[in-house]
Design an enzyme around this catalytic site. Structure first.
Site, PDB file in Angstrom:
ATOM      1  N   SER A 165      -1.038 -40.943  -4.664  1.00 24.78           N
ATOM      2  CA  SER A 165      -1.293 -39.524  -4.447  1.00 24.78           C
ATOM      3  C   SER A 165      -0.016 -38.816  -3.970  1.00 24.78           C
ATOM      4  O   SER A 165       1.001 -38.890  -4.636  1.00 24.78           O
ATOM      5  CB  SER A 165      -2.466 -39.359  -3.467  1.00 24.78           C
ATOM      6  OG  SER A 165      -2.926 -38.035  -3.424  1.00 24.78           O
ATOM      7  N   ASP A 262      -9.822 -37.702 -12.043  1.00 23.86           N
ATOM      8  CA  ASP A 262      -8.922 -37.147 -11.034  1.00 23.86           C
ATOM      9  C   ASP A 262      -8.384 -35.803 -11.522  1.00 23.86           C
ATOM     10  O   ASP A 262      -7.832 -35.725 -12.621  1.00 23.86           O
ATOM     11  CB  ASP A 262      -7.766 -38.129 -10.816  1.00 23.86           C
ATOM     12  CG  ASP A 262      -6.745 -37.652  -9.810  1.00 23.86           C
ATOM     13  OD1 ASP A 262      -6.971 -36.617  -9.146  1.00 23.86           O
ATOM     14  OD2 ASP A 262      -5.714 -38.335  -9.675  1.00 23.86           O
ATOM     15  N   HIS A 292      -9.978 -40.111  -7.910  1.00 25.10           N
ATOM     16  CA  HIS A 292      -8.753 -40.096  -7.117  1.00 25.10           C
ATOM     17  C   HIS A 292      -8.970 -40.957  -5.862  1.00 25.10           C
ATOM     18  O   HIS A 292     -10.056 -40.979  -5.294  1.00 25.10           O
ATOM     19  CB  HIS A 292      -8.440 -38.650  -6.713  1.00 25.10           C
ATOM     20  CG  HIS A 292      -7.126 -38.491  -6.033  1.00 25.10           C
ATOM     21  ND1 HIS A 292      -5.952 -38.314  -6.730  1.00 25.10           N
ATOM     22  CD2 HIS A 292      -6.785 -38.476  -4.723  1.00 25.10           C
ATOM     23  CE1 HIS A 292      -4.953 -38.189  -5.877  1.00 25.10           C
ATOM     24  NE2 HIS A 292      -5.440 -38.289  -4.650  1.00 25.10           N
TER      25      HIS A 292
END
EC number: 3.1.1.-
Length: 319
Positions: A165, A262, A292
């Site tokens: 991320s 995501d 995600h």
């Protein structure tokens, strides 16, 4: 995008992803949505404890390293006496959450599967630290360990960066920073990027996906950005919008992992397509049925374990 026009993500995710979503921790209080950032960080650390159980045991050491901003905590994982390379790990959490404990299992598995030394860097979070402080701390830690490699029994002749991320953005940004500023920290053999954001401001997946289940609505993404950046001009910096950097030359080999549901998926796709178009070494893999942040859930998800193995295998293949 009206919320009702978005995809019904929770109906579409895989069975093992649904198991994770439906896993309740009865001792956990509700998410402090209106709480302070300190309370939200405390909750995040508490919630991640369950998912960090059962990681491989190995020699682990904690050190503080000097930077111009002060000392930064690091954690070194030594999976074996041999030291083929050193991999620096940058945790995700929207630049505002996360620490070495929240991502401990991820780092241990990465060390175990790669058999390389892994060093987690506990960069200063935002909004206390503003761009580019986190990158400068990461680079400073890298330089420090390069200079002191023998003292820490690590091999800094070949290194890599890895992150999930926001940590994926920091990983690639740090590698580009070293290249652009001609800083020698050893050869950057590879960069491992799990579901990162790399500079898109809008995309198909950002419109169709993102909700309360992943904390990645348009409003959430704006909040993370405002906490991280110093000013509006930073949005176009080549170390924030990485697509504004030169991706046509001397980019270290990149493993780019995408999660199917995501909202940041198009960032990964664009990064891969850009690098591939300019013959930069890269590999893209999409993990079906995932949300995600799925990398955290290897305790329950075979796909999360597979994604870590894939990244480790990619890195060792570059050595």
């Amino acid at each position: 995008m009206k919320p009702e026009n978005k995809l019904p993500v929770l109906d579409l995710i895989s069975a093992e992803m649904k198991t994770v979503v439906n896993t309740l921790q009865p001792d956990l209080p509700p998410w402090p949505a209106t709480g302070t950032i300190a309370e939200q960080r405390q909750y995040y650390t508490l919630e991640r404890r369950f998912w960090n159980v059962g990681a491989p045991e190995m020699a682990t050491r904690a050190y503080r390293v000097p930077t111009k901003y002060g000392q930064v905590k690091t954690r070194i994982f030594y999976p074996q006496p041999d030291r083929p390379a050193t991999l620096f790990y940058l945790h995700g959490g929207g630049f505002i959450l996360g620490n070495l404990d929240t991502h401990d299992r991820i780092m241990r598995l990465l060390a175990s599967y790669s058999q390389c030394t892994v060093i987690g860097i506990d960069y200063t979070l935002s909004p206390e630290a503003r761009f580019p402080q986190a990158i400068e701390e990461i680079v400073a830690a890298c330089c420090y360990f390069h200079q002191q490699a023998e003292d820490y029994q690590i091999n800094m002749s070949r290194i890599g960066f890895a992150g999930d991320s926001a940590g994926a953005m920091l990983a690639l940004a740090s590698a580009l920073w070293l290249r652009d500023k001609q800083i020698d920290c050893g050869k950057v053999a590879g960069v491992l990027l799990w579901y990162g954001l790399y500079g898109l401001r809008d995309s198909v997946t950002r419109r169709l996906l993102g909700g309360v289940w992943d904390g990645l609505t348009q409003q959430d993404l704006q909040m993370y950005e405002e906490a991280y950046l110093s000013n509006d001009a930073d949005r176009e910096s080549p170390y924030y919008c990485l697509f504004n950097n030169d991706l046509t030359r001397e980019v270290p080999p990149c493993f780019i992992a995408g999660a199917e549901f995501d909202p940041l998926l198009d960032d990964s796709r664009l990064l891969y397509q850009t690098l591939a178009a300019h013959q930069q070494p890269c590999e893209f893999k999409l993990y079906p049925g995932t949300l995600h942040a799925f990398l955290h859930y290897s305790r329950m998800m075979k796909t999360a374990d597979e994604a870590l193995r894939d990244g480790a295998q990619f890195f060792t293949a570059q050595l």
